[in-house]
Design an enzyme around this catalytic site. Structure first.
Site, PDB file in Angstrom:
ATOM      1  N   HIS A  65       1.006  -1.239   0.006  1.00 19.79           N
ATOM      2  CA  HIS A  65      -0.062   0.015   0.041  1.00 19.79           C
ATOM      3  C   HIS A  65       0.894   1.325   0.026  1.00 19.79           C
ATOM      4  CE1 HIS A  65      -3.770   2.234   1.273  1.00 19.79           C
ATOM      5  NE2 HIS A  65      -3.046   3.081   1.291  1.00 19.79           N
TER       6      HIS A  65
ATOM      7  N   HIS B  86       1.580   5.367  -1.626  1.00 18.15           N
ATOM      8  CA  HIS B  86       1.149   6.413  -2.393  1.00 18.15           C
ATOM      9  C   HIS B  86       2.579   6.992  -2.821  1.00 18.15           C
ATOM     10  CE1 HIS B  86      -3.060   6.867  -0.899  1.00 18.15           C
ATOM     11  NE2 HIS B  86      -2.236   6.307   0.110  1.00 18.15           N
TER      12      HIS B  86
ATOM     13  N   LYS C 155      -9.360   0.083  -6.073  1.00 16.89           N
ATOM     14  CA  LYS C 155      -9.331   0.625  -4.713  1.00 16.89           C
ATOM     15  C   LYS C 155     -10.732   1.510  -4.470  1.00 16.89           C
ATOM     16  CE  LYS C 155      -8.018   2.485  -0.696  1.00 16.89           C
ATOM     17  NZ  LYS C 155      -6.876   3.009  -0.399  1.00 16.89           N
TER      18      LYS C 155
ATOM     19  N   HIS D 241     -10.589   1.422   1.375  1.00 11.85           N
ATOM     20  CA  HIS D 241     -10.192   2.327   2.875  1.00 11.85           C
ATOM     21  C   HIS D 241     -11.575   2.181   3.525  1.00 11.85           C
ATOM     22  CE1 HIS D 241      -8.618   6.277   4.582  1.00 11.85           C
ATOM     23  NE2 HIS D 241      -9.637   5.958   4.778  1.00 11.85           N
TER      24      HIS D 241
ATOM     25  N   HIS E  51      -4.851  -0.552   5.582  1.00 13.91           N
ATOM     26  CA  HIS E  51      -4.213   0.166   7.043  1.00 13.91           C
ATOM     27  C   HIS E  51      -5.274  -0.089   7.989  1.00 13.91           C
ATOM     28  CE1 HIS E  51      -6.906   2.949   4.984  1.00 13.91           C
ATOM     29  NE2 HIS E  51      -6.068   3.473   3.877  1.00 13.91           N
TER      30      HIS E  51
ATOM     31  N   ASP F 204       1.301   2.617   3.491  1.00 14.26           N
ATOM     32  CA  ASP F 204       0.566   3.735   3.287  1.00 14.26           C
ATOM     33  C   ASP F 204       1.432   5.160   3.435  1.00 14.26           C
ATOM     34  OD1 ASP F 204      -1.673   5.327   2.803  1.00 14.26           O
ATOM     35  OD2 ASP F 204      -2.413   5.142   4.744  1.00 14.26           O
TER      36      ASP F 204
HETATM   37  C1  NCD Z   1      -3.380   9.189   2.085  1.00 15.79           C
HETATM   38  C2  NCD Z   1      -2.989  10.062   0.850  1.00 15.79           C
HETATM   39  O1  NCD Z   1      -2.516  11.191   1.450  1.00 15.79           O
HETATM   40  O2  NCD Z   1      -3.161  10.103  -0.207  1.00 15.79           O
HETATM   41  N1  NCD Z   1      -3.783   9.843   3.260  1.00 15.79           N
HETATM   42  C3  NCD Z   1      -3.593   9.084   4.441  1.00 15.79           C
HETATM   43  O3  NCD Z   1      -3.638   9.546   5.517  1.00 15.79           O
HETATM   44  N2  NCD Z   1      -3.072   7.809   4.571  1.00 15.79           N
HETATM   45  C4  NCD Z   1      -4.592   8.607   1.432  1.00 15.79           C
HETATM   46  C5  NCD Z   1      -5.060   7.263   2.403  1.00 15.79           C
HETATM   47  O4  NCD Z   1      -4.534   6.280   2.383  1.00 15.79           O
HETATM   48  O5  NCD Z   1      -6.183   7.438   3.241  1.00 15.79           O
HETATM   49 ZN    ZN Z   2      -3.205   5.089   1.480  1.00 12.30          ZN
END
Ligand code: NCD
Ligand code: ZN
Length: 343
Positions: A13, A15, A99, A136, A174, A247
Site C-alpha cells: 500500500h 502513495h 481501490k 479504505h 491500513h 501507506d
Molecule cells: C492518504 C493520502 O495522502 O493519499 N492519506 C492518509 O492519511 N493515509 C490517503 C489514504 O490512504 O487514506
Molecule cells: Zn493510503
C-alpha cells in the site's frame, strides 16, 4: 554487530504521487522494496487501464539506475466504473486491484464511491474476474466520531460486502483498530489486511499530547493504545492475513504544518527500519520476514521475491526533510534516531 537478513520485501500500500514529488519519493521505496501496490488517488484519479499504464511508465522513469523495482498498478473505483473496465483490468498483467474510497473519506477521495450498495454489480464483476478489492474502511458520516469511523464501517458495510461476495478477495487497508483485526481474523482466507508502521509504533498521544504533531496525522487516524497492541499482536502473529503496507503518503511540509493540514505520514525513507523497531519491541523479529516478504505476495498470487536485504543494528538520524529546489517533505521521525539501518 547484530544484523537481520530477510527475503526482499514488498510494500502492499503506497502513495508515490507524480511530478516532482514522485521523483523525490520513489528512490526511497525502490531502495527498500522490490514491488509496491501503487495507490490511484492522483488528481485526477487513475480510473482506467490506459491511465494506469501511462502512470506506470512515469513511475518506471523515476526508478534510479541500477535498482529494479516493479510498480503494481491499481484503479480507482468510482460510481461510473464499468464492468468492461474491470474485465480489462483483470486481464492486464500490470493491474492488480481496484481501490474503493468512500467519497470524502481521505485525501483525493472526492471522486470516490458515494453509495456503496449501488456499486454491488461492480463488486460482482470483480469477484467474477477474480481481481482484488482494496478498501479504505471508514464511514464518512459527519455525525460519526473520527475515532469510530473504521469500526462503524465494518458493521455498516464490510460485513455485508463479505457476505454478498464470498469469493471476492479483499484487503482491508491500513487497519487501525482491534475490531478490524478481529474481523479479518474471523473471516475467510479471501480477506486480508495491511498494517502501517505508524499504527504499530504510535498511539493517539503521539498526535495530541504535549503539542499537536501534524506529521503523525493520517487517516484512518491513529487510535488509543489498546488498538495499537492489537495491531502489533496481529502483525507479529505469523498469521498470513496480515502483511506490510506502509501507506507512505507524502505531502509538502507546508501543507502539513498549517491550520488545516493534509492527512498522511511519509515513511518510505525508512519503512523497513520502522517496522523492524516495532517487531523488535514485540520481541518478534523472526516474524518480520513473513509479514514483509511472503504473505502479501501469496495473497496477490504473485511469486515471492528472490534476493535479500539486510538491516543492521546501528543508529542514524533521520533528516529534517527530503526534497530539492524548494520542495520539502517531512518524514516520519524527522530529526530522531532510528536503531536499524538498511544496508
Ligand atoms: C492518504 C493520502 O495522502 O493519499 N492519506 C492518509 O492519511 N493515509 C490517503 C489514504 O490512504 O487514506
Ligand atoms: Zn493510503
Amino acid at each position: 554487530m547484530k544484523t537481520l537478513t530477510i527475503t526482499r520485501p514488498d510494500d502492499w500500500h503506497l502513495h508515490v504521487r507524480n511530478g516532482a514529488v514522485l521523483q523525490t519519493v520513489l528512490p526511497h521505496t525502490a531502495r527498500q522494496f522490490a514491488r509496491a501496490i501503487i495507490m490511484p488517488n492522483l488528481k485526477p484519479p487513475v480510473t482506467t487501464v490506459a491511465q494506469a499504464l501511462t502512470y506506470r511508465e512515469e513511475i518506471l522513469q523515476a526508478v534510479p539506475a541500477g535498482l529494479d523495482f516493479t510498480p503494481l498498478m491499481t484503479l480507482y473505483l468510482t460510481g461510473s466504473t464499468t464492468a468492461d473496465e474491470i474485465k480489462k483490468a483483470a486481464e492486464s498483467e500490470h493491474i492488480h486491484a481496484f481501490k474503493l474510497y468512500p467519497a470524502g473519506a481521505t485525501t483525493n477521495s472526492d471522486s470516490g464511491v458515494a453509495d456503496i450498495k449501488a456499486i454491488y454489480p461492480l463488486l460482482a464483476a470483480m469477484e467474477q474476474y477474480d481481481i482484488p478489492l482494496l478498501i479504505h474502511g471508514e464511514v464518512t458520516d459527519d455525525a460519526c466520531d473520527i475515532f469510530d469511523r473504521e469500526r462503524v464501517f465494518i458493521d455498516t458495510y464490510l460485513t455485508d460486502i463479505t457476505n454478498n461476495f464470498p469469493g471476492l478477495r479483499i484487503v482491508v487497508e491500513h487497519v487501525t483498530t482491534a475490531e478490524a483485526v478481529q474481523f479479518v481474523q474471523d473471516t475467510g482466507n479471501n480477506i486480508a489486511a495491511t498494517i502501517t508502521p505508524q499504527h504499530l509504533l504510535f498511539n493517539r498521544n503521539a498526535i495530541l499530547a504535549g503539542g499537536i504533531r501534524p506529521h503523525h496525522y493520517c487517516l484512518p487516524i491513529i487510535k488509543r493504545e489498546s488498538h495499537r497492541l492489537a495491531l502489533v499482536a496481529a502483525a507479529t502473529s505469523g498469521n498470513p492475513k496480515f502483511f506490510l503496507g506502509t501507506d507512505s503518503a507524502p505531502h509538502l511540509t507546508s501543507l502539513k504544518e498549517t491550520a488545516c493540514g493534509c492527512a498522511g505520514c511519509y515513511s518510505a525513507h525508512a519503512a523497513l527500519e520502522l517496522y523492524a523497531e516495532a517487531f523488535e519491541r514485540a520481541d518478534a523479529l523472526d516474524k518480520l520476514e513473513g509479514f514483509a516478504s511472503f504473505y502479501g505476495a501469496d495473497f496477490y498470487r504473485l511469486p515471492r521475491n528472490s534476493g535479500t536485504v539486510t538491516l543492521k543494528k546501528t543508529t542514524w538520524k533521520v533528516p529534517s526533510a527530503y526534497g530539492e529546489n524548494g520542495l520539502s517533505i517531512t518524514p516520519l521521525k524527522a530529526n530522531e534516531e532510528l536503531g536499524w539501518k538498511l544496508q
